[in-house]
Enzyme design. Structure first.
Site, mmCIF file in Angstrom:
data_model
loop_
_atom_site.group_PDB
_atom_site.id
_atom_site.type_symbol
_atom_site.label_atom_id
_atom_site.label_comp_id
_atom_site.label_asym_id
_atom_site.label_seq_id
_atom_site.Cartn_x
_atom_site.Cartn_y
_atom_site.Cartn_z
ATOM 1 N N ASN A 60 57.541 15.056 -38.790
ATOM 2 C CA ASN A 60 58.998 14.985 -38.662
ATOM 3 C C ASN A 60 59.278 14.913 -37.158
ATOM 4 O OD1 ASN A 60 61.731 15.294 -38.727
ATOM 5 N ND2 ASN A 60 61.725 17.226 -39.851
ATOM 6 N N LYS A 103 57.418 17.878 -35.298
ATOM 7 C CA LYS A 103 57.020 18.956 -36.216
ATOM 8 C C LYS A 103 56.043 18.373 -37.224
ATOM 9 C CE LYS A 103 61.375 21.417 -35.892
ATOM 10 N NZ LYS A 103 62.725 21.418 -36.412
ATOM 11 N N ARG A 158 58.912 11.615 -42.132
ATOM 12 C CA ARG A 158 60.327 11.682 -42.454
ATOM 13 C C ARG A 158 61.016 10.592 -41.637
ATOM 14 N NH1 ARG A 158 64.038 16.816 -42.059
ATOM 15 N NH2 ARG A 158 65.761 15.969 -43.233
ATOM 16 N N HIS A 164 69.930 13.987 -45.928
ATOM 17 C CA HIS A 164 69.316 15.197 -46.510
ATOM 18 C C HIS A 164 68.754 14.923 -47.903
ATOM 19 C CE1 HIS A 164 72.327 17.423 -43.758
ATOM 20 N NE2 HIS A 164 71.148 17.386 -43.169
ATOM 21 N N LEU A 185 72.935 23.619 -46.080
ATOM 22 C CA LEU A 185 73.675 24.142 -44.932
ATOM 23 C C LEU A 185 72.699 24.607 -43.860
ATOM 24 C CD1 LEU A 185 76.239 26.279 -47.000
ATOM 25 C CD2 LEU A 185 76.473 23.886 -46.287
ATOM 26 N N GLY A 187 72.239 20.610 -39.550
ATOM 27 C CA GLY A 187 72.939 19.525 -40.234
ATOM 28 C C GLY A 187 73.404 20.091 -41.560
ATOM 29 N N ARG A 236 77.966 18.780 -34.722
ATOM 30 C CA ARG A 236 78.643 17.539 -35.136
ATOM 31 C C ARG A 236 79.973 17.861 -35.810
ATOM 32 N NH1 ARG A 236 73.816 15.379 -38.580
ATOM 33 N NH2 ARG A 236 72.419 16.863 -37.579
ATOM 34 N N MET A 241 74.540 29.860 -36.376
ATOM 35 C CA MET A 241 75.316 30.746 -37.249
ATOM 36 C C MET A 241 75.008 32.208 -36.997
ATOM 37 S SD MET A 241 77.637 31.044 -39.458
ATOM 38 C CE MET A 241 78.063 29.507 -40.258
ATOM 39 N N HIS A 293 70.018 31.991 -45.927
ATOM 40 C CA HIS A 293 69.955 33.300 -45.252
ATOM 41 C C HIS A 293 71.291 33.978 -44.985
ATOM 42 C CE1 HIS A 293 65.738 32.644 -44.732
ATOM 43 N NE2 HIS A 293 65.963 31.492 -44.139
ATOM 44 N N GLU A 299 61.412 20.215 -47.585
ATOM 45 C CA GLU A 299 61.378 18.759 -47.381
ATOM 46 C C GLU A 299 59.962 18.273 -47.086
ATOM 47 O OE1 GLU A 299 64.503 19.983 -44.823
ATOM 48 O OE2 GLU A 299 65.541 18.072 -45.094
HETATM 49 P P1 ADP Z 1 67.801 22.381 -39.354
HETATM 50 O O1 ADP Z 1 68.946 21.595 -39.894
HETATM 51 O O2 ADP Z 1 67.604 22.238 -37.871
HETATM 52 O O3 ADP Z 1 66.519 22.298 -40.173
HETATM 53 P P2 ADP Z 1 67.931 25.050 -40.438
HETATM 54 O O4 ADP Z 1 67.946 24.634 -41.876
HETATM 55 O O5 ADP Z 1 66.751 25.780 -39.932
HETATM 56 O O6 ADP Z 1 68.302 23.869 -39.483
HETATM 57 O O7 ADP Z 1 69.231 25.987 -40.218
HETATM 58 C C1 ADP Z 1 69.553 26.500 -38.965
HETATM 59 C C2 ADP Z 1 70.809 27.371 -39.126
HETATM 60 O O8 ADP Z 1 70.519 28.444 -40.034
HETATM 61 C C3 ADP Z 1 71.267 27.991 -37.828
HETATM 62 O O9 ADP Z 1 72.695 27.916 -37.732
HETATM 63 C C4 ADP Z 1 70.854 29.447 -37.998
HETATM 64 O O10 ADP Z 1 71.679 30.327 -37.287
HETATM 65 C C5 ADP Z 1 71.049 29.631 -39.481
HETATM 66 N N1 ADP Z 1 70.347 30.826 -39.936
HETATM 67 C C6 ADP Z 1 69.017 31.027 -39.995
HETATM 68 N N2 ADP Z 1 68.764 32.299 -40.406
HETATM 69 C C7 ADP Z 1 69.965 32.903 -40.584
HETATM 70 C C8 ADP Z 1 70.389 34.212 -40.986
HETATM 71 N N3 ADP Z 1 69.520 35.163 -41.278
HETATM 72 N N4 ADP Z 1 71.715 34.451 -41.069
HETATM 73 C C9 ADP Z 1 72.615 33.495 -40.761
HETATM 74 N N5 ADP Z 1 72.283 32.230 -40.382
HETATM 75 C C10 ADP Z 1 70.984 31.954 -40.298
#
Ligand code: ADP
Length: 404
Positions: free
Chosen positions: A11, A18, A95, A183, A211, A214, A243, A286, A334, A383
């Protein structure tokens, strides 16, 4: 394939590469290593860990001089030779963000196919060139190594023409200006595991919420995408980490005409300076926003949840009803607080969350109450495994029969 065949999943982004390594154990693919080469333009660092998190390899080098992505590929090839000596590298799955109108399935790449995929660079300028770079590098270095491109758009090619159309003149549409959606590998994975968790949801009308940095929603009917919030580019629909999401196109005209911004400045604003970061003025992350007392952080979170609620209503309308929702990706998996907000926003659709189940959710879990008309789930996405499965399946189909 042999019992000890391995598949590498790549990726590639603008500043990172990655990768995961999966071993074919006959019935399923097992993760054996995962790693990345990151900070490729500043201080390149290569790290690989085994499935349990143990360090397998680590390296750093200077960002000066030769192309950093190529150097990362070199490290990866060397890693597979040194550490995967017991395996035969059967193929590499990539990817690739955009398959354009043509690719509704993963495809085994040839130089001609890479040229065809290059044509979609203007549709995803921040991702597509980086996705294609390692394919070209490996075609040059290891031309015999089978490579498979898996597209983020492919899963959404099942959307009916109405869901893909913009109300633009036909000659623009015919140039490929359509709502593609992204996605797709994440949604395909969720659709593939949903039957094991909830047969009714898998056969019925489900909205999956991816969520992460992206973010998008996908309406699944019997496991097929019939509508999604991302469109022509990865900018539409929900606000994301940086975005903007859904925007009145008149805003873009205003930025150009009244604020004198040029295309690149608008691009930077919409892709890198908006979303949670732009609204909060604090962070795109987040976790940071949830930990902040600042009213701007709270407003950014509320706007995110509000927009999710509105898009849920829109996709429920496209489905003509709703049987289940599934949260996935970093925030979806999460953030209990965000799921709670979304649960409240979707209450009118028949969603009632169980507060305790929502708080306790780890891995795949049902988080709706027993009385909830619409089931709510958290299901971690994967993925990489989806790409490995596609690569494996395609190589099995196209591999010459081995002598026994
Ligand atoms: P990407 O789209 O880069 O693959 P991810 O799916 O890893 O991103 O999601 C990243 C987001 O998930 C970030 O906004 C991060 O803060 C949030 N996140 C990860 N762990 C937690 C958690 N324990 N509580 C709240 N938000 C979380």
């Amino acid at each position: 394939m042999n019992a000890r065949d391995a598949i590498v999943v790549l990726n590639a982004g603008s500043s990172s590469l990655k990768f995961s390594v999966f071993a074919d154990r006959g019935t399923e693919l097992d993760l054996v290593a995962r790693g990345q080469a990151e900070a490729l333009h500043t201080a390149p660092r290569f790290v690989v860990r085994d499935a349990g998190g143990g360090l397998l390899a680590e390296d750093t080098w200077s960002a000066e001089g030769r192309n950093a992505h190529e150097q990362a590929i070199e490290r990866l090839v060397a890693f597979t030779r040194e550490h995967l000596a017991g395996y035969r590298l059967a193929g590499v799955g990539h990817r690739v963000v955009h398959g354009g109108p043509a690719y509704a399935q993963p495809v085994r790449v040839t130089p001609a196919i890479v040229d065809a995929l290059e044509k979609f660079v203007p549709l995803a300028p921040l991702h597509q060139p980086h996705n294609l770079a390692p394919i070209r590098a490996l075609l040059q270095r290891l031309p015999e190594l089978p490579q498979v491109a898996c597209f983020d758009t492919a899963f959404h090619r099942t959307q009916p023409p109405l869901a893909q159309a913009f109300a633009l003149p036909r000659e623009i549409t015919e140039r490929g200006v359509l709502r593609y959606g992204f996605h797709g590998l994440s949604y395909e994975y969720i659709a593939s595991v949903l039957p094991a968790h909830d047969k009714r949801a898998a056969a019925g009308r489900t909205i999956a919420l991816h969520l992460g940095n992206g973010a998008s929603l996908c309406a699944l009917e019997g496991g097929r995408s019939i509508a999604t919030t991302l469109g022509f580019t990865a900018l539409d629909g929900l606000p994301m980490g940086t975005r903007c999401g859904n925007l009145d196109p008149g805003v873009v005209l205003y930025l150009i005409d009244e604020l004198g911004m040029d295309t690149r400045a608008v691009e930077k604003l919409l892709y890198q300076q908006s979303g949670l970061l732009g609204v909060s003025g604090i962070s795109s992350d987040m976790r940071t926003l949830e930990a902040s007392e600042d009213p701007a952080a709270r407003f950014a979170i509320e706007l995110f949840a509000y927009r999710i609620g509105r898009e849920l209503g829109s996709l429920a309308a496209a489905l003509g009803g709703l049987d289940a929702i599934v949260f996935t990706a970093g925030i979806g998996e999460h953030s209990r607080a965000l799921r709670e907000r979304v649960g409240r926003a979707a209450h009118w659709l028949g969603v009632t969350l169980d507060a305790d189940a929502n708080a306790a959710a780890r891995g795949a879990a049902r988080i709706s109450s027993a009385a909830s008309r619409v089931a709510a789930w958290v299901i971690p996405t994967n993925e990489e495994l989806m790409i490995a499965r596609h690569t494996h399946a395609l190589l099995m189909r196209t591999a010459p029969k081995e002598a026994t």
